[in-house]
Write a protein that holds these residues in place. Structure first.
Motif, PDB file in Angstrom:
ATOM      1  N   ASP A  91       0.816  -1.217   0.000  1.00 25.92           N
ATOM      2  CA  ASP A  91       0.000   0.000   0.000  1.00 25.92           C
ATOM      3  C   ASP A  91       0.851   1.269   0.000  1.00 25.92           C
ATOM      4  N   VAL A 119      -9.980  -2.668  -5.804  1.00 24.76           N
ATOM      5  CA  VAL A 119     -10.475  -3.985  -5.368  1.00 24.76           C
ATOM      6  C   VAL A 119     -11.555  -4.525  -6.289  1.00 24.76           C
ATOM      7  N   ILE A 148      -7.665 -10.055  -1.253  1.00 21.63           N
ATOM      8  CA  ILE A 148      -6.694  -8.958  -1.386  1.00 21.63           C
ATOM      9  C   ILE A 148      -5.757  -8.965  -0.173  1.00 21.63           C
ATOM     10  N   ALA A 191      -2.628  -6.796   1.596  1.00 25.52           N
ATOM     11  CA  ALA A 191      -1.894  -5.525   1.563  1.00 25.52           C
ATOM     12  C   ALA A 191      -0.788  -5.499   2.602  1.00 25.52           C
ATOM     13  N   LYS A 215     -12.994  -5.418   2.658  1.00 24.82           N
ATOM     14  CA  LYS A 215     -12.481  -5.673   1.306  1.00 24.82           C
ATOM     15  C   LYS A 215     -11.180  -6.483   1.299  1.00 24.82           C
ATOM     16  N   TYR A 216     -10.644  -6.734   2.479  1.00 20.91           N
ATOM     17  CA  TYR A 216      -9.308  -7.349   2.546  1.00 20.91           C
ATOM     18  C   TYR A 216      -9.319  -8.755   3.123  1.00 20.91           C
ATOM     19  N   VAL A 231      -4.263  -7.845   5.927  1.00 18.53           N
ATOM     20  CA  VAL A 231      -3.445  -6.628   5.979  1.00 18.53           C
ATOM     21  C   VAL A 231      -2.367  -6.886   7.026  1.00 18.53           C
TER      22      VAL A 231
END
Lengths: 388, 388
Positions: A165, A179, A187, A189, A204-205, A208
């Motif tokens: 990111d 996304v 996803i 990050a 959405k992840y 992380v």
């Protein structure tokens, strides 16, 4: 012994400046934690105060960054670099469980850290695919190419798409990762260098993660925020059959989560510093307030540097400029050492660029005050006036 | 804020008590290191003061423990548990380079830690062999069987023989490992819980490693002392062909050594605490003096407990008793909580045995003073007199 210090104006890229009040409290707690007679580094990670440090730190993080109940927070040692190894190993293990297939991990490469993550996946034997490599497209890192130049992978063969990111070395940061172009793909990050610098929509992840040593602590702890459904792994036997590397046990996500981050001895004192940093962030108004401060700081510095195009060069395209790491060069490279020397004389330190890029880099992490950035902007202005 | 504390009498098994003066200095250095204006956790690991911390710590360790030039010192994150994974992965890579064969790592199992190390090698897919398992022979851990009961492996098929020099949970320690029975085989010792507690003849060892959090620091750093010739690995391609797991890059010994322990961000502050502990050990007369103190402490406690065979049970055979972790039970188990409660009232803490063993455990690491042990022995005597 004194625990006082003058407020630093330190722009190092990490490890980085932390709030003085946090360090003073941590210093006291290193000797005698909550008056129990021994320090936070000496207590057992399985004692009540040891467990409370882990649990409180997790709770503060969830509250502060609005981590939903679909996600789990855990801590590992080994830094972001260990994430480069543990991410494909663990996420492919859950992809195998779900699909029976190994698949091809996908990487978005926008700077040296995402490049290293991709290289590690390849080194470990994964059939990794490149979604985009901005260096291939632009000849150098310094932009994020439009998504229509990306090669979007197919969901049924892609365990995850990985990106960084914020690229600390090149000063490239995503405003928003696209996304929507990765429907059905998890996803991942790496937010090591902009962790907790802005709000994130975790729904959405898949994962992380970030090393603590920029925005949230000293080196030694990496924080992971993972979608719980990804903790369901194929068995070691199944993975071996498919030639998928088995994660070292201390970096096997389900094992670590099942033991509340204390499968093996966790660096309790290092986690405690994170706990104190989070407390302070909450006290100071939370993530929105911190983001606002970060925008103000970076805009001030970028706009000052832009005023002197004959003196300073900003190699990163405007839309991809990092709010954490402001990378710039002095057009007349022979002035580099003078710039650094005069800055140091003005008590502005940690400004030397990464050895692979050269020039200057001012890292404006959460703990760097607006006042420090004002001093730096003033200095940059005066330096430019004298050399334009 | 005060950095004072009453001298603790803390017998925890790790993380463990550290010298108060070391913690006070570290606390000061956390806020402002050597008057440079920022703390030891904030400086870059690649800055001059950051590199000096690593280099000085290595130099002190080599001097203090007489590490010969044939051996290299380096630091990793991840604790001893990560060693369980990294040892077979790395040492088999050098065995493949030397012999072209994977071989069968050999394990001496004398307690729960060596057992875990063996299990991890198996889990990672190595064809590990058991030299001896004292639990199989004796029905429980608590002795080191005579070497004539061991199954000595053949040198040409054995990359290394692994043992745990001191078993923290079961209180079993080697007086001397029978190296002469393993001609041509590299010896690997986990010394996590008796690191720097006694002299070691490193010329006999391929690798010695230990987590810092018992005798030398807080959790977060593991120290490795490796024979340099073992840093020569087969290529990743060759290892993949032989189905040998590839080490995550941050735990690949040659990579880490080539970057002076800073391939990725090293927890500089945690290493600095080790540096301060080593300085103090040197100041206090070195390893021989420390060993003498450790012998005196453990003999005092064992002999006191032995005086009351109707009250205390010492489960470990005399020849295998640890000088670091004195394990004992109270024969009348219903007195356990009274013992712990009265001990705590006398400011003697950290005495509860490991959850898998029960009873009591008094860990007498380097920083525990003879005075603390005298207080504990006195207490144990009074308690026994009241309950015999």
């Amino acid at each position: 012994m004194s625990l006082q210090r003058e407020e630093p104006n330190y722009f190092g890229a990490g490890p980085a400046q932390l709030p003085t009040a946090v360090l003073q409290q941590a210093a006291k707690d290193l000797v005698n934690f909550k008056e129990i007679g021994i320090g936070a580094g000496e207590i057992s990670h399985r004692s009540a105060p040891g467990v409370a440090i882990i649990d409180d730190t997790k709770a503060y993080l969830k509250k502060l960054w609005k981590v939903p109940d679909t996600h789990e927070v855990f801590f590992l040692q080994g830094g972001g670099t260990t994430g480069f190894s543990s991410v494909p190993t663990n996420l492919v293990a859950s992809f195998v469980k779900k699909t029976g297939k190994v698949g091809k991990p996908a990487y978005v490469i926008t700077g040296s850290w995402s490049k290293k993550a991709y290289e590690e996946a390849v080194r470990l034997g994964f059939d990794a695919q490149v979604v985009v490599n901005s260096k291939t497209i632009e000849g150098k890192f310094g932009d994020i190419p439009d998504v229509d130049q990306w090669k979007i992978p197919s969901a049924d063969d892609t365990p995850f798409v990985y990106y960084c990111d914020n690229e600390t070395v090149h000063g490239v940061e995503f405003r928003e990762f696209p996304v929507d172009h990765f429907k059905g793909i998890e996803i991942v990050a790496d937010m090591s260098s902009n962790f907790l610098s802005k709000p994130v929509d975790f729904s959405k992840y898949g994962l992380v993660f970030g090393g603590a040593q920029k925005n949230v602590g000293i080196a030694g702890v990496t924080i992971y925020i993972i979608k719980k459904s990804l903790l369901d792994h194929a068995s070691d036997e199944e993975l071996r059959k498919l030639n998928v590397p088995i994660s070292p046990i201390a970096f096997d996500y389900p094992t670590v989560v099942s033991k509340d981050s204390a499968y093996n001895t966790i660096p309790t004192f290092n986690v405690h510093i994170i706990e104190l940093v989070l407390e302070k962030l909450i006290e100071n108004g939370g993530i929105d307030a911190q983001q606002e401060k970060n925008i103000k700081k970076s805009e001030l510095l970028y706009s000052t540097l832009e005023k002197y195009p004959s003196v300073y060069h900003l190699p990163v395209t405007k839309r991809a400029r990092s709010r954490m790491n402001v990378v710039f060069t002095i057009k007349d490279g022979s002035l580099d050492s003078e710039f650094l020397k005069e800055a140091a004389a003005a008590k502005l330190t940690g400004l030397k660029g990464h050895r692979s890029v050269g020039g200057m880099r001012a890292s404006l992490y959460n703990a760097v005050s607006l006042h420090s950035v004002e001093l730096l902007a003033d200095f940059a202005e005066k330096f430019a006036e004298a050399h334009k």
